[in-house]
Design an enzyme around this catalytic site. Sequence first.
Site: not given
Length: 314
Positions: A185, A60, A88, A66, A56
């Site tokens: 997920h 993110h 976050n 980038g 994850r």
Amino acid sequence: MAAFLSSLLIFSLFSFGTSLTSNYYQKTCPAVESLVRKAVTDATKRDKTAPAGLLRMHFHDCFIRGCDGSVLLSSKGNNKAEKDGPPNVSLHAFYVVDNAKRAVESVCPGVVSCADILALAARDAVVVSGGPSWVVPKGRKDGRISKASETIQLPAPTFNISQLQQSFSQRGLSLEDLAALSGGHTLGSSHCSSFNNRIHNFNSTTDIDPSLHPSFAASLRRVCPAKNNAKKAGVAMDPSSSTFDNTYYKLILQHKVLFSSDNALLNSPKTRSLVSKFASTNDAFSKAFVKSMIKMSSITGGGQEIRKNCRVVN
């Protein structure tokens, strides 16, 4: 027009890393991959949630400026960094990247970027969870800018299919990439706040999202009641949440997924057909996931340096 201009601005921050190569550290730091792999494997033995956290975190990172390691930077003074932005605050396993960086610096100081270490760690997180492996293109540089305010650009769990498509296309990613990368997920868990919109006050006429399977909705409401004060309360993303597999796609077809954005994959003919394909064969999912991960992790931003410490700029 304003929306178009903001899309253009977001897109201009990204480019695909044509300078990335698979053998970038072959002469300067040949041990980098084994050192990162060891850090991920050691962490997973103690913490089964580490792989989901690393995957994850990489996603993110790549979606803001980038894949430049900007998500790893700590807030300093008046600057609130990405990791402290609302989407976050639940990111974890930063210590795994720190451990890997220390190990790499002890062997090849000042050579390997934190952005590359995170990209490698995300791949190793999938492998250690029983998923596919792939060759990670390397040569990213670390960025010097990290702003919590920019995390609003991350695709939200409440997004519908058109919002998801726009978010991905701004980064040069297709509907195929959306369907495949959503398969991440399969790992980890979610806090109630990310899917409360589906089980309480869904709209003016119904309390529960009618696209949720009734028994699944009832089980979610038991874990996440309306007046839920337990900050840590949450649910596994799927029953095999520490194993990388295609269970997630089977659950989409059964209407037993947590996020509106997961269910949204059924609302486009293209993504719906890919969900069915990935649900029926794990091999098809694995191949598509690898292809899309290489594509996503090759989005480069304005990285300029090789950080000595992943949490602070040089």
